[in-house]
Design a protein around this motif. Structure first.
Motif, mmCIF file in Angstrom:
data_model
loop_
_atom_site.group_PDB
_atom_site.id
_atom_site.type_symbol
_atom_site.label_atom_id
_atom_site.label_comp_id
_atom_site.label_asym_id
_atom_site.label_seq_id
_atom_site.Cartn_x
_atom_site.Cartn_y
_atom_site.Cartn_z
ATOM 1 N N ILE A 50 -4.045 3.979 -2.697
ATOM 2 C CA ILE A 50 -5.000 3.448 -3.672
ATOM 3 C C ILE A 50 -6.078 2.687 -2.911
ATOM 4 C CG2 ILE A 50 -5.293 2.012 -5.716
ATOM 5 C CD1 ILE A 50 -2.234 2.295 -6.138
ATOM 6 N N VAL A 51 -7.325 3.151 -3.012
ATOM 7 C CA VAL A 51 -8.432 2.488 -2.341
ATOM 8 C C VAL A 51 -8.699 1.143 -3.012
ATOM 9 C CG1 VAL A 51 -10.886 2.629 -1.755
ATOM 10 C CG2 VAL A 51 -9.473 4.676 -1.651
ATOM 11 N N ASN A 52 -8.975 0.113 -2.208
ATOM 12 C CA ASN A 52 -9.298 -1.207 -2.763
ATOM 13 C C ASN A 52 -10.771 -1.263 -3.146
ATOM 14 O OD1 ASN A 52 -7.079 -3.162 -0.612
ATOM 15 N ND2 ASN A 52 -6.654 -1.815 -2.320
ATOM 16 N N SER A 53 -11.135 -0.469 -4.168
ATOM 17 C CA SER A 53 -12.472 -0.460 -4.745
ATOM 18 C C SER A 53 -12.340 -0.786 -6.222
ATOM 19 C CB SER A 53 -13.139 0.905 -4.558
ATOM 20 O OG SER A 53 -12.513 1.882 -5.383
ATOM 21 N N PHE A 54 -13.450 -0.865 -6.937
ATOM 22 C CA PHE A 54 -13.387 -1.148 -8.367
ATOM 23 C C PHE A 54 -12.917 0.066 -9.158
ATOM 24 C CE2 PHE A 54 -16.528 -4.432 -7.081
ATOM 25 C CZ PHE A 54 -15.750 -5.529 -7.418
ATOM 26 N N GLN A 55 -13.019 1.259 -8.586
ATOM 27 C CA GLN A 55 -12.509 2.461 -9.246
ATOM 28 C C GLN A 55 -11.043 2.711 -8.925
ATOM 29 O OE1 GLN A 55 -15.634 2.527 -7.571
ATOM 30 N NE2 GLN A 55 -16.489 2.067 -9.584
ATOM 31 N N SER A 56 -10.511 2.054 -7.878
ATOM 32 C CA SER A 56 -9.111 2.226 -7.449
ATOM 33 C C SER A 56 -8.739 3.701 -7.349
ATOM 34 C CB SER A 56 -8.162 1.498 -8.408
ATOM 35 O OG SER A 56 -8.403 0.112 -8.419
ATOM 36 N N GLU A 57 -9.532 4.462 -6.599
ATOM 37 C CA GLU A 57 -9.248 5.888 -6.429
ATOM 38 C C GLU A 57 -7.852 6.082 -5.852
ATOM 39 O OE1 GLU A 57 -13.684 5.332 -5.285
ATOM 40 O OE2 GLU A 57 -11.784 4.260 -5.069
ATOM 41 N N ARG A 58 -7.167 7.109 -6.367
ATOM 42 C CA ARG A 58 -5.786 7.368 -5.970
ATOM 43 C C ARG A 58 -5.664 8.771 -5.395
ATOM 44 N NH1 ARG A 58 -2.033 3.925 -9.139
ATOM 45 N NH2 ARG A 58 -3.321 2.406 -10.242
ATOM 46 N N ALA A 59 -4.723 8.917 -4.474
ATOM 47 C CA ALA A 59 -4.481 10.227 -3.885
ATOM 48 C C ALA A 59 -3.056 10.270 -3.348
ATOM 49 C CB ALA A 59 -5.471 10.533 -2.774
ATOM 50 N N HIS A 60 -2.581 11.476 -3.100
ATOM 51 C CA HIS A 60 -1.240 11.677 -2.562
ATOM 52 C C HIS A 60 -1.170 11.169 -1.124
ATOM 53 C CE1 HIS A 60 2.716 13.424 -2.266
ATOM 54 N NE2 HIS A 60 2.372 14.131 -1.205
ATOM 55 N N ALA A 61 -0.060 10.552 -0.763
ATOM 56 C CA ALA A 61 0.157 10.060 0.594
ATOM 57 C C ALA A 61 1.550 10.460 1.057
ATOM 58 C CB ALA A 61 0.008 8.547 0.650
ATOM 59 N N THR A 62 1.685 10.728 2.348
ATOM 60 C CA THR A 62 2.981 11.108 2.925
ATOM 61 C C THR A 62 3.160 10.424 4.275
ATOM 62 O OG1 THR A 62 2.038 13.073 3.988
ATOM 63 C CG2 THR A 62 3.014 13.362 1.799
ATOM 64 N N SER A 63 4.422 10.310 4.677
ATOM 65 C CA SER A 63 4.734 9.708 5.966
ATOM 66 C C SER A 63 6.042 10.287 6.500
ATOM 67 C CB SER A 63 4.865 8.186 5.831
ATOM 68 O OG SER A 63 5.313 7.602 7.036
ATOM 69 N N LEU A 64 6.090 10.523 7.798
ATOM 70 C CA LEU A 64 7.326 10.858 8.504
ATOM 71 C C LEU A 64 7.519 9.792 9.560
ATOM 72 C CD1 LEU A 64 9.697 12.819 8.897
ATOM 73 C CD2 LEU A 64 8.280 14.041 10.575
ATOM 74 N N GLU A 65 8.567 8.988 9.390
ATOM 75 C CA GLU A 65 8.743 7.785 10.201
ATOM 76 C C GLU A 65 10.020 7.834 11.014
ATOM 77 O OE1 GLU A 65 8.351 3.310 8.819
ATOM 78 O OE2 GLU A 65 10.433 4.001 8.628
ATOM 79 N N TYR A 66 9.909 7.408 12.273
ATOM 80 C CA TYR A 66 11.074 7.226 13.148
ATOM 81 C C TYR A 66 11.259 5.735 13.384
ATOM 82 C CZ TYR A 66 13.648 6.651 17.495
ATOM 83 O OH TYR A 66 14.537 6.228 18.454
ATOM 84 N N ARG A 67 12.474 5.258 13.169
ATOM 85 C CA ARG A 67 12.813 3.850 13.417
ATOM 86 C C ARG A 67 13.858 3.749 14.529
ATOM 87 N NH1 ARG A 67 12.424 -0.304 9.153
ATOM 88 N NH2 ARG A 67 10.812 0.438 7.723
ATOM 89 N N ARG A 68 13.715 2.724 15.351
ATOM 90 C CA ARG A 68 14.722 2.360 16.333
ATOM 91 C C ARG A 68 15.229 0.973 16.005
ATOM 92 N NH1 ARG A 68 18.563 4.397 19.743
ATOM 93 N NH2 ARG A 68 18.967 2.956 21.459
ATOM 94 N N ILE A 69 16.545 0.825 15.803
ATOM 95 C CA ILE A 69 17.159 -0.457 15.481
ATOM 96 C C ILE A 69 17.381 -1.231 16.772
ATOM 97 C CG2 ILE A 69 19.168 -1.605 14.491
ATOM 98 C CD1 ILE A 69 19.489 0.831 12.655
ATOM 99 N N ILE A 70 16.718 -2.368 16.910
ATOM 100 C CA ILE A 70 16.852 -3.204 18.096
ATOM 101 C C ILE A 70 18.073 -4.123 17.972
ATOM 102 C CG2 ILE A 70 15.691 -4.867 19.588
ATOM 103 C CD1 ILE A 70 14.415 -2.058 19.475
ATOM 104 N N ASN A 71 18.211 -4.781 16.819
ATOM 105 C CA ASN A 71 19.363 -5.623 16.512
ATOM 106 C C ASN A 71 19.432 -5.733 14.995
ATOM 107 O OD1 ASN A 71 17.699 -7.911 15.621
ATOM 108 N ND2 ASN A 71 17.252 -8.249 17.794
ATOM 109 N N PRO A 72 20.407 -6.435 14.427
ATOM 110 C CA PRO A 72 20.515 -6.479 12.964
ATOM 111 C C PRO A 72 19.296 -7.039 12.245
ATOM 112 C CG PRO A 72 22.569 -7.190 13.957
ATOM 113 C CD PRO A 72 21.583 -7.057 15.074
#
Length: 319
Positions: free
Chosen positions: A189-211
């Motif tokens: 969602i763009v932070n404009s007065f029209q708040s334009e919206r669009a599809h978003a995707t993510s592929l994320e890799y996480r590494r656990i360092i500690n709890p």
């Protein structure tokens, strides 16, 4: 830079210390010295020390008065009366506020601008403590912005005192997998007065360092708006707080190196490539030893009036 580092330290401390409570408040916001009012909302996490002191971190939304859509992050130091098992406690809080404001006219071909700046937050609070670690809170706050409008918020809501998990539980959750791969989809969602919206995707890799700490690298495509799309690589450091045996609260910050293909008919000198900051808050649910469900909100903070909120949910596997 030193002020920002201090602010981040104050912001992160209450979220990830061992004793804390959380509160969700809503109500009304009114501008000071000019006409205008709207809704207001706050999501807070608080860490108590001793009988009379506390520090809180909060996300504030000041609604949509004419010509402004402002929200931000705040941290406050509190002095309060002793907290009873049941009954009333009173508190006074003060601290810094870093805001994001969408206002009219950027001077670069757009009909809006994204301003970022500092302010201060002064609050008075009254809490009615109920059974089972819950409370009702009434809060009055005054925001003073250094280069923007001031406002007053009257909010009411519910809070809950979280139980501390034993270290063995945190360690068990972390040891279920040192690496996590998560696919997420949602909206940008763009932070404009029209708040334009669009599809978003993510592929994320996480590494656990500690709890209590993780690092991530992700491919992020945060929307196609009109004839332009934005995509690139993000990296964040995450602080982790287990809330229950299955739920985890997380707060992240980092950088986003991306290519922005927005329509540049009115922006002929604007570069396509940018490296910008990210700030994120998320909740993760441990379905089983290997599987995770994820919900994340990310603010993309730009210096060329293209701030956006990215709301993503998805599924991950720890291995």
């Amino acid at each position: 830079m030193s002020r920002m580092r201090l602010f981040l330290g104050l912001l992160l401390l209450p979220v990830f210390c061992q004793a804390q409570d959380v509160a969700l408040l809503a109500g009304q916001m009114k501008l000071v010295d000019q006409p205008g009012q709207s809704f207001g909302a706050s999501l807070d996490a608080t860490y108590h020390w001793g009988a009379l002191g506390a520090i809180s971190a909060a996300y504030l939304n000041e609604g949509h008065p004419d010509g402004h859509h402002r929200d931000g992050l705040a941290s406050q130091l509190w002095l309060h009366t002793p907290i009873p098992q049941q009954g009333v406690s009173l508190g006074l809080g003060y601290g810094p506020y870093y805001y994001f404001d969408t206002s009219y006219g950027s001077g670069n071909g757009l009909d809006y601008r994204n301003d970022h700046g500092w302010g201060s937050l002064l609050s008075l609070s009254a809490k009615w403590h109920l059974e089972k670690r819950s409370y009702v809170e009434l809060r009055a706050s005054r925001i003073r912005a250094h280069h923007d409008h001031d406002s007053t918020l009257i909010l009411v809501g519910l809070g809950y005192e979280l139980q501390n998990l034993p270290a063995s539980t945190e360690q068990r959750n972390a040891e279920a997998g040192k690496d996590v791969l998560t696919y997420m989809a949602g909206q940008a969602i763009v932070n404009s007065f029209q708040s334009e919206r669009a599809h978003a995707t993510s592929l994320e890799y996480r590494r656990i360092i500690n709890p209590n700490m993780e690092v991530s690298a992700a491919w992020l495509a945060d929307g196609i708006f009109g004839s332009g799309g934005r995509r690139g690589i993000s990296s964040q450091v995450w602080l982790i707080k287990p809330l229950t045996e299955h739920f985890v609260l997380e707060m992240g910050g980092g950088l986003y190196a991306m290519d922005d293909g927005l329509d540049r008919a009115n922006l002929p000198n604007e570069s396509r490539g940018h490296i910008v900051p990210l700030a994120s808050v998320g909740v993760r649910y441990r379905i089983s030893r290997g599987w995770r469900a994820q919900l994340t909100w990310t603010r993309v903070i730009t210096d060329y009036h293209r701030d956006s909120d990215v709301l993503l949910t998805g599924i991950g596997f720890a291995f």
